[in-house]
Write a protein that holds these residues in place. Structure first.
Motif, mmCIF file in Angstrom:
data_model
loop_
_atom_site.group_PDB
_atom_site.id
_atom_site.type_symbol
_atom_site.label_atom_id
_atom_site.label_comp_id
_atom_site.label_asym_id
_atom_site.label_seq_id
_atom_site.Cartn_x
_atom_site.Cartn_y
_atom_site.Cartn_z
ATOM 1 N N THR A 33 4.524 -58.377 -12.518
ATOM 2 C CA THR A 33 3.245 -58.034 -13.136
ATOM 3 C C THR A 33 2.288 -57.454 -12.093
ATOM 4 O OG1 THR A 33 2.191 -60.186 -12.739
ATOM 5 C CG2 THR A 33 3.471 -59.954 -14.789
ATOM 6 N N ALA A 34 1.374 -56.644 -12.578
ATOM 7 C CA ALA A 34 0.355 -56.072 -11.697
ATOM 8 C C ALA A 34 -0.527 -57.174 -11.117
ATOM 9 C CB ALA A 34 -0.495 -55.067 -12.473
ATOM 10 N N GLU A 35 -0.784 -58.216 -11.903
ATOM 11 C CA GLU A 35 -1.639 -59.312 -11.442
ATOM 12 C C GLU A 35 -1.012 -60.065 -10.279
ATOM 13 O OE1 GLU A 35 -0.915 -58.638 -14.636
ATOM 14 O OE2 GLU A 35 -2.904 -58.064 -15.387
ATOM 15 N N ASP A 36 0.298 -60.312 -10.333
ATOM 16 C CA ASP A 36 0.977 -60.985 -9.214
ATOM 17 C C ASP A 36 0.931 -60.124 -7.956
ATOM 18 O OD1 ASP A 36 1.555 -63.281 -10.631
ATOM 19 O OD2 ASP A 36 3.641 -62.723 -11.047
ATOM 20 N N ALA A 37 1.153 -58.824 -8.119
ATOM 21 C CA ALA A 37 1.081 -57.915 -6.973
ATOM 22 C C ALA A 37 -0.325 -57.911 -6.388
ATOM 23 C CB ALA A 37 1.507 -56.505 -7.389
ATOM 24 N N ALA A 38 -1.338 -57.914 -7.253
ATOM 25 C CA ALA A 38 -2.728 -57.916 -6.793
ATOM 26 C C ALA A 38 -3.074 -59.212 -6.074
ATOM 27 C CB ALA A 38 -3.668 -57.698 -7.980
ATOM 28 N N ARG A 39 -2.546 -60.333 -6.544
ATOM 29 C CA ARG A 39 -2.796 -61.615 -5.863
ATOM 30 C C ARG A 39 -2.142 -61.636 -4.479
ATOM 31 N NH1 ARG A 39 -2.372 -63.397 -11.265
ATOM 32 N NH2 ARG A 39 -4.372 -64.239 -11.964
ATOM 33 N N ALA A 40 -0.950 -61.053 -4.376
ATOM 34 C CA ALA A 40 -0.288 -60.975 -3.067
ATOM 35 C C ALA A 40 -1.121 -60.115 -2.126
ATOM 36 C CB ALA A 40 1.123 -60.402 -3.218
ATOM 37 N N TYR A 41 -1.637 -58.990 -2.621
ATOM 38 C CA TYR A 41 -2.498 -58.133 -1.808
ATOM 39 C C TYR A 41 -3.743 -58.918 -1.366
ATOM 40 C CZ TYR A 41 -5.837 -54.659 -0.363
ATOM 41 O OH TYR A 41 -6.768 -53.970 0.368
ATOM 42 N N ASP A 42 -4.367 -59.626 -2.292
ATOM 43 C CA ASP A 42 -5.575 -60.391 -1.962
ATOM 44 C C ASP A 42 -5.310 -61.409 -0.857
ATOM 45 O OD1 ASP A 42 -6.811 -58.972 -3.965
ATOM 46 O OD2 ASP A 42 -7.192 -60.700 -5.262
ATOM 47 N N GLU A 43 -4.185 -62.098 -0.965
ATOM 48 C CA GLU A 43 -3.841 -63.107 0.043
ATOM 49 C C GLU A 43 -3.659 -62.462 1.416
ATOM 50 O OE1 GLU A 43 -0.380 -66.462 0.572
ATOM 51 O OE2 GLU A 43 -0.836 -65.740 -1.444
ATOM 52 N N ALA A 44 -2.944 -61.346 1.450
ATOM 53 C CA ALA A 44 -2.731 -60.643 2.720
ATOM 54 C C ALA A 44 -4.048 -60.090 3.265
ATOM 55 C CB ALA A 44 -1.714 -59.513 2.533
ATOM 56 N N ALA A 45 -4.898 -59.559 2.392
ATOM 57 C CA ALA A 45 -6.184 -59.009 2.832
ATOM 58 C C ALA A 45 -7.048 -60.098 3.458
ATOM 59 C CB ALA A 45 -6.908 -58.363 1.656
ATOM 60 N N CYS A 46 -7.059 -61.278 2.877
ATOM 61 C CA CYS A 46 -7.840 -62.383 3.439
ATOM 62 C C CYS A 46 -7.276 -62.818 4.785
ATOM 63 C CB CYS A 46 -7.885 -63.555 2.461
ATOM 64 S SG CYS A 46 -8.930 -63.232 1.026
ATOM 65 N N MET A 47 -5.953 -62.782 4.932
ATOM 66 C CA MET A 47 -5.345 -63.133 6.221
ATOM 67 C C MET A 47 -5.723 -62.103 7.278
ATOM 68 S SD MET A 47 -1.565 -64.339 4.945
ATOM 69 C CE MET A 47 -0.900 -64.584 6.586
ATOM 70 N N LEU A 48 -5.709 -60.832 6.906
ATOM 71 C CA LEU A 48 -6.001 -59.758 7.859
ATOM 72 C C LEU A 48 -7.479 -59.651 8.199
ATOM 73 C CD1 LEU A 48 -3.856 -56.708 6.703
ATOM 74 C CD2 LEU A 48 -3.811 -57.784 8.940
ATOM 75 N N GLY A 50 -10.208 -61.655 6.741
ATOM 76 C CA GLY A 50 -11.096 -62.785 6.492
ATOM 77 C C GLY A 50 -11.478 -62.889 5.016
ATOM 78 N N VAL A 51 -12.156 -63.966 4.685
ATOM 79 C CA VAL A 51 -12.456 -64.260 3.280
ATOM 80 C C VAL A 51 -13.497 -63.333 2.661
ATOM 81 C CG1 VAL A 51 -11.745 -66.671 3.395
ATOM 82 C CG2 VAL A 51 -14.102 -66.038 3.953
ATOM 83 N N ASN A 52 -14.243 -62.602 3.466
ATOM 84 C CA ASN A 52 -15.281 -61.725 2.921
ATOM 85 C C ASN A 52 -14.791 -60.307 2.637
ATOM 86 O OD1 ASN A 52 -17.287 -63.708 2.926
ATOM 87 N ND2 ASN A 52 -17.659 -63.373 5.096
ATOM 88 N N THR A 53 -13.485 -60.092 2.654
ATOM 89 C CA THR A 53 -12.929 -58.771 2.405
ATOM 90 C C THR A 53 -12.942 -58.430 0.917
ATOM 91 O OG1 THR A 53 -11.055 -57.339 2.910
ATOM 92 C CG2 THR A 53 -10.535 -59.523 2.132
ATOM 93 N N ARG A 54 -12.764 -57.167 0.611
ATOM 94 C CA ARG A 54 -12.682 -56.723 -0.779
ATOM 95 C C ARG A 54 -11.344 -57.169 -1.359
ATOM 96 N NH1 ARG A 54 -11.703 -50.638 -2.717
ATOM 97 N NH2 ARG A 54 -11.700 -51.032 -4.949
ATOM 98 N N THR A 55 -11.381 -57.844 -2.476
ATOM 99 C CA THR A 55 -10.167 -58.307 -3.140
ATOM 100 C C THR A 55 -10.180 -57.876 -4.601
ATOM 101 O OG1 THR A 55 -11.189 -60.435 -3.659
ATOM 102 C CG2 THR A 55 -9.888 -60.318 -1.633
#
Length: 90
Positions: A33-48, A50-55
């Motif tokens: 699903t697109a939502e699962d892919a988006a959640r994976a992106y969000d998790e990686a973005a926060c790791m790269l 920080g928590v204030n990134t665009r998700t």
């Protein structure tokens, strides 16, 4: 449409993340699903970045069931971050 997500011709969804400042491009995986892919992106973005990134989703809206980021992608991301931080402190 989600950031870092696209649909393949097969109908499955893929996610990847790029960080040009640390020269990291990481394939996050293929998802049903697109939502699962988006959640994976969000998790990686926060790791790269920080928590204030665009998700794609608000942090409070993330699933409590744990990580959707495949373990191989998470390990690779941790290794690349560690390597990039080591180079920047030299």
């Amino acid at each position: 449409k989600f950031v870092g997500v696209r649909q393949r011709s097969s109908g499955r969804w893929v996610a990847e993340i790029k960080d040009t400042t640390q020269k990291i491009r990481l394939w996050l995986g293929t998802f049903d699903t697109a939502e699962d892919a988006a959640r994976a992106y969000d998790e990686a973005a926060c790791m790269l970045r920080g928590v204030n990134t665009r998700t794609n989703f608000l942090p409070a809206a993330s699933p409590s069931s744990g990580s959707v980021l495949p373990s191989k992608a998470a390990r690779t991301l941790h290794q690349r971050l560690k390597s990039a931080r080591g180079k920047s402190s030299s």
